[in-house]
Design a protein around this motif. Structure first.
Motif, short mmCIF file in Angstrom:
data_model
loop_
_atom_site.label_atom_id
_atom_site.label_comp_id
_atom_site.label_asym_id
_atom_site.label_seq_id
_atom_site.Cartn_x
_atom_site.Cartn_y
_atom_site.Cartn_z
N VAL A 1 0.85 -1.20 0.00
CA VAL A 1 0.00 0.00 0.00
C VAL A 1 0.89 1.25 0.00
CG1 VAL A 1 -1.77 1.28 1.29
CG2 VAL A 1 -1.79 -1.23 1.27
N LEU A 2 0.55 2.21 -0.86
CA LEU A 2 1.21 3.51 -0.83
C LEU A 2 0.36 4.46 0.01
CD1 LEU A 2 3.33 5.60 -1.83
CD2 LEU A 2 1.79 6.05 -3.76
N VAL A 3 0.96 5.04 1.05
CA VAL A 3 0.31 6.10 1.82
C VAL A 3 0.99 7.41 1.42
CG1 VAL A 3 -0.21 7.05 4.10
CG2 VAL A 3 -0.26 4.56 3.73
N HIS A 4 0.23 8.26 0.72
CA HIS A 4 0.79 9.54 0.25
C HIS A 4 0.49 10.61 1.29
CE1 HIS A 4 2.13 12.69 -2.31
NE2 HIS A 4 0.93 13.19 -2.52
N GLY A 5 1.58 11.29 1.77
CA GLY A 5 1.42 12.22 2.88
C GLY A 5 1.47 11.46 4.19
N ALA A 6 2.50 10.60 4.34
CA ALA A 6 2.52 9.61 5.43
C ALA A 6 3.00 10.17 6.76
CB ALA A 6 3.38 8.42 5.02
N ALA A 7 3.60 11.37 6.77
CA ALA A 7 4.17 11.88 8.02
C ALA A 7 3.20 12.77 8.80
CB ALA A 7 5.46 12.66 7.73
N GLY A 8 2.04 13.06 8.26
CA GLY A 8 1.10 13.97 8.92
C GLY A 8 0.28 13.28 9.98
N GLY A 9 -0.65 14.03 10.55
CA GLY A 9 -1.47 13.50 11.63
C GLY A 9 -2.29 12.30 11.20
N THR A 10 -2.80 12.31 9.98
CA THR A 10 -3.59 11.19 9.50
C THR A 10 -2.68 10.09 8.93
OG1 THR A 10 -5.38 12.72 8.99
CG2 THR A 10 -5.50 10.55 7.96
N GLY B 1 -3.17 14.88 -1.39
CA GLY B 1 -3.84 15.53 -2.51
C GLY B 1 -2.87 16.15 -3.51
N GLY B 2 -3.44 16.53 -4.67
CA GLY B 2 -2.66 17.29 -5.65
C GLY B 2 -2.02 16.50 -6.76
N VAL B 3 -1.91 15.17 -6.63
CA VAL B 3 -1.20 14.38 -7.65
C VAL B 3 -1.98 13.11 -8.00
CG1 VAL B 3 1.11 15.27 -7.18
CG2 VAL B 3 0.27 13.31 -5.87
N VAL C 1 -0.99 2.49 -9.28
CA VAL C 1 -1.77 1.25 -9.16
C VAL C 1 -2.43 0.81 -10.47
CG1 VAL C 1 -2.40 0.97 -6.74
CG2 VAL C 1 -3.59 2.64 -8.12
N GLY C 2 -2.58 1.75 -11.41
CA GLY C 2 -3.15 1.40 -12.71
C GLY C 2 -4.67 1.38 -12.75
N ASP C 3 -5.34 1.84 -11.66
CA ASP C 3 -6.81 1.77 -11.62
C ASP C 3 -7.32 2.78 -10.60
OD1 ASP C 3 -9.47 1.17 -11.33
OD2 ASP C 3 -9.17 -0.94 -10.77
N PRO C 4 -8.12 3.77 -11.04
CA PRO C 4 -8.59 4.78 -10.07
C PRO C 4 -9.42 4.18 -8.94
CG PRO C 4 -9.64 5.08 -12.23
CD PRO C 4 -8.58 4.04 -12.41
N ALA C 5 -10.02 3.01 -9.15
CA ALA C 5 -10.83 2.39 -8.09
C ALA C 5 -9.96 1.91 -6.93
CB ALA C 5 -11.63 1.22 -8.67
N ARG C 6 -8.67 1.82 -7.16
CA ARG C 6 -7.79 1.37 -6.07
C ARG C 6 -7.06 2.53 -5.39
NH1 ARG C 6 -4.03 -3.11 -7.53
NH2 ARG C 6 -4.34 -2.78 -9.75
N VAL C 7 -7.55 3.74 -5.67
CA VAL C 7 -7.06 4.94 -4.98
C VAL C 7 -8.23 5.52 -4.20
CG1 VAL C 7 -6.07 7.24 -5.25
CG2 VAL C 7 -5.47 5.42 -6.89
N VAL C 8 -8.02 5.85 -2.92
CA VAL C 8 -9.00 6.63 -2.16
C VAL C 8 -8.27 7.84 -1.58
CG1 VAL C 8 -10.50 6.70 -0.13
CG2 VAL C 8 -10.50 4.68 -1.60
N THR C 9 -8.87 9.00 -1.77
CA THR C 9 -8.29 10.22 -1.21
C THR C 9 -9.18 10.77 -0.10
OG1 THR C 9 -7.45 12.44 -1.70
CG2 THR C 9 -9.43 11.76 -2.90
#
Ligand SMILES: NC(=O)c1ccc[n+]([C@@H]2O[C@H](COP(=O)([O-])OP(=O)(O)OC[C@H]3O[C@@H](n4cnc5c(N)ncnc54)[C@H](OP(=O)(O)O)[C@@H]3O)[C@@H](O)[C@H]2O)c1
Length: 311
Positions: A145-154, A215-217, A225-233
């Protein structure tokens, strides 16, 4: 009791400490004497006026969603929680007002003995959000799993809860936060140009899902991942134009229909905390009277963990 309020949009200096009567616990609620509460980036943006189109506001606004403290009133129909219990939780999503000496909570769990009061203040939103997104993505043992923005509170909580499922985590952060991400169990990489290639190099067998906390990218995250259904923002309001799900729980906004809150995650988080498998990183703790300084830290966009107020 002291509350934090504002009567117009603007910079952190619009925040005021205002004396108000204590609220009372309604049916299914408890009231706590607050020890610590939290400042979240969403309400910091709301105070600035940046959300005025998406989130209708009636002034004055009382700030704060999450808090931790000692139960001092129990509403009708509540079982299993008594006056004197130490808990952490959140106000009703439509209520707010946790940056105050007393607040009513709609969602709560016992404060783990393993957490400080500062950690407990900021746990609820990050835990609930992480369970909501990880379950939608059906993250399981063996996944990457890629966590984008991994150092923040969430993100810092999302990383630990993903690791707890037995998944491998790649997390994005600035270079100075890479050792921090390793300490949470993630393989770090920087965000910015070349992100897709860097992630593919770290995960040659592929990435199952992306949890976007920054966000932003989105085009890059979809390419990972090759599929927007496997991304949740949870952070990108352009999600729909990319075919990506924007997960949130706020009713009556322009953000699209809310998801059901994953409040069941709190009890699991308490177990993980007592096992030493979940900490809540705290980026800064300020006296309630310095709430404006807490908002300034959040607005900087580089807090490493949650921002807490001490009551
Ligand atoms: N929809 C929902 O239910 C929900 C729930 C919770 C949060 N959110 C939203 O999710 C976002 C994150 O929340 P948060 O509490 O984690 O915020 P936060 O604590 O303020 O996030 C700060 C982190 O963002 C990282 N960051 C800054 N710019 C970045 C970029 N361009 N790419 C990747 N990471 C970047 C920073 O990392 P470095 O310092 O290492 O650069 C820093 O660690 C916010 O927009 C918040 O409103 C939404």
């Amino acid at each position: 009791m002291r509350t934090v309020q504002y009567v117009k949009y603007g910079p952190p200096s619009v925040l005021r400490i205002v004396e108000e009567p204590k609220p009372h616990a309604g049916p299914g609620e408890i009231r706590i004497a607050v020890r610590t509460s939290c400042v979240s980036p969403g309400e910091v943006r709301r105070r600035s006026g940046a959300m005025r189109e998406a989130l209708p506001t009636v002034f004055p606004v009382r700030t704060g969603y999450e808090a931790a403290g000692v139960v001092d009133e129990v509403g009708e129909g509540v079982t299993g929680t008594q006056v004197g219990d130490e808990v952490f939780g959140a106000a009703a999503i439509t209520g707010y007002g946790s940056n105050a000496d007393h607040v009513t909570l709609a969602t709560w769990a016992p404060k783990p003995t393993a957490w400080t009061w500062e950690e407990a203040a900021g746990a609820t939103g990050a835990v609930e959000t992480s369970f909501r997104v990880l379950d939608r993505l059906a993250v399981a043992a063996g996944h990457t799993v890629l966590v984008h923005g991994a150092a923040g509170g969430t993100g810092s909580v999302a990383v630990q809860l993903t690791v707890a499922r037995g998944a491998t985590v790649i997390g994005t952060a600035s270079g100075h936060n890479h050792d921090f991400l390793r300490s949470l169990g993630a393989e770090p990489t920087t965000y910015g140009p070349g992100l897709v290639e860097r992630v593919h190099a770290l995960a040659p067998s592929g990435v199952h899902a992306v949890f976007d906390c920054a966000g932003g990218v989105l085009p890059d995250l979809i390419a990972v991942v090759g599929d927007p259904a496997r991304v949740v923002t949870v952070a990108d309001i352009t999600a729909a134009t990319h075919g990506v799900h924007l997960s949130h729980t706020s009713p009556g906004t322009a953000l699209g229909p809310p998801d059901p809150p994953a409040t069941y995650g709190l009890a699991i988080a308490v177990e993980l905390a007592e096992q030493g498998r979940l900490r809540i990183p705290v980026a800064g703790a300020f006296p309630l009277a310095d709430v404006a300084a807490a908002h300034v830290l959040s607005e900087g966009g580089h807090a490493r963990g949650k921002i807490v107020l001490l009551h």
